[in-house]
Scaffold this motif. Structure first.
Motif, PDB file in Angstrom:
ATOM      1  N   SER A  69       0.817  -1.220   0.000  1.00  0.00           N
ATOM      2  CA  SER A  69       0.000   0.000   0.000  1.00  0.00           C
ATOM      3  C   SER A  69       0.851   1.271   0.000  1.00  0.00           C
ATOM      4  CB  SER A  69      -0.924   0.013   1.231  1.00  0.00           C
ATOM      5  OG  SER A  69      -0.187   0.274   2.411  1.00  0.00           O
ATOM      6  N   ARG A  70       2.173   1.122  -0.005  1.00  0.00           N
ATOM      7  CA  ARG A  70       3.025   2.327   0.030  1.00  0.00           C
ATOM      8  C   ARG A  70       2.821   3.152  -1.231  1.00  0.00           C
ATOM      9  NH1 ARG A  70       7.952   1.658   1.966  1.00  0.00           N
ATOM     10  NH2 ARG A  70       7.707  -0.479   2.620  1.00  0.00           N
ATOM     11  N   ARG A  71       2.979   4.456  -1.095  1.00  0.00           N
ATOM     12  CA  ARG A  71       2.725   5.380  -2.202  1.00  0.00           C
ATOM     13  C   ARG A  71       3.905   5.537  -3.151  1.00  0.00           C
ATOM     14  NH1 ARG A  71       0.913  10.491   1.187  1.00  0.00           N
ATOM     15  NH2 ARG A  71       2.809   9.838   2.194  1.00  0.00           N
ATOM     16  N   ASN A  72       5.105   5.378  -2.630  1.00  0.00           N
ATOM     17  CA  ASN A  72       6.298   5.710  -3.417  1.00  0.00           C
ATOM     18  C   ASN A  72       7.048   4.471  -3.890  1.00  0.00           C
ATOM     19  OD1 ASN A  72       5.902   8.517  -2.914  1.00  0.00           O
ATOM     20  ND2 ASN A  72       6.806   8.243  -0.897  1.00  0.00           N
ATOM     21  N   TRP A  74      10.210   2.109  -4.214  1.00  0.00           N
ATOM     22  CA  TRP A  74      11.102   1.710  -3.128  1.00  0.00           C
ATOM     23  C   TRP A  74      12.248   0.870  -3.668  1.00  0.00           C
ATOM     24  CZ3 TRP A  74      11.570  -3.542  -2.373  1.00  0.00           C
ATOM     25  CH2 TRP A  74      10.588  -4.332  -2.972  1.00  0.00           C
ATOM     26  N   SER A  92      12.977   5.125  -0.169  1.00  0.00           N
ATOM     27  CA  SER A  92      11.703   5.494  -0.789  1.00  0.00           C
ATOM     28  C   SER A  92      11.949   6.697  -1.688  1.00  0.00           C
ATOM     29  CB  SER A  92      10.694   5.859   0.307  1.00  0.00           C
ATOM     30  OG  SER A  92       9.494   6.299  -0.260  1.00  0.00           O
ATOM     31  N   LYS A  94      10.666   9.711  -2.932  1.00  0.00           N
ATOM     32  CA  LYS A  94       9.575  10.659  -2.673  1.00  0.00           C
ATOM     33  C   LYS A  94       9.392  11.652  -3.806  1.00  0.00           C
ATOM     34  CE  LYS A  94       9.205  10.713   2.289  1.00  0.00           C
ATOM     35  NZ  LYS A  94       9.156  11.552   3.477  1.00  0.00           N
TER      36      LYS A  94
END
Length: 181
Positions: A69-72, A74, A92, A94
């Motif tokens: 579910s992470r946005r960025n 990796w 990450s 960003k």
């Protein structure tokens, strides 16, 4: 994931030695912490078995769900030091325009293959770090003993600076000596 605290007594036995220690594994608000409480530093090969024994059922699926579910974007990088130690770092991305790529989690394994620093990270950062660690340090299967328990706070702790009571005991013993003679 619910907040938990477990202690794990671990033992690793081979033909030459039997080593054991205790670690605390704590989950608070989707953050995992592991701290050595006694004994030598734990072998990296015990990391996954200890986490699996101490964390609630379904922890791995929950951790992977959070990770996905992470946005960025990796990336996991492994750095091997001159001593042979290994640092596993999760980055990450960003902001690619500014090359903003902070390290969001890391794990250090000593040159002896031991976890000599605390583990502290978001549960969602654990799967990619563990994937990298397990490639280098597969879980130990033979000679491993794990005992998991929920610690309880003992009652009766005294405040720092409180009188120990030793002098009162010595005085009473001295008084009894005088009375009996």
């Amino acid at each position: 994931m619910e907040n938990t605290l477990k202690h794990v007594v671990w033992a690793l036995q081979d033909e030459q030695r039997n080593i054991r220690g205790i670690v605390a594994v704590k989950v608070e608000y989707d953050r995992v912490k592991m701290k050595s409480l006694s004994g030598p530093d734990m072998a990296a090969e015990l990391l996954f078995p200890v986490l699996s024994a101490a964390l609630p059922d379904g922890w791995l699926a929950e951790a992977e769900k959070l990770h996905q579910s992470r946005r960025n974007l990796w990336l996991v990088r492994t750095r091997t030091g001159m001593s042979g130690c290994r640092d596993y770092s999760l980055y990450s991305l960003k902001d690619e325009n500014y090359l903003d790529q902070p390290r969001v989690a890391s794990l250090h394994v000593s040159m002896y293959g031991k976890l000599n620093e605390r583990l502290r990270m978001w549960l969602g950062d654990l799967p990619p770090i563990l994937a990298a660690v397990l490639q280098d340090f597969p879980p130990a299967t033979e000679g491993v003993s794990l005992q998991v328990y929920e610690p309880e706070l003992q009652e009766g702790y005294q405040e720092p600076g409180a009188d120990s009571g030793l002098q009162a005991i010595l005085d009473s013993l001295k008084a009894m000596e005088v009375i009996s003679s």
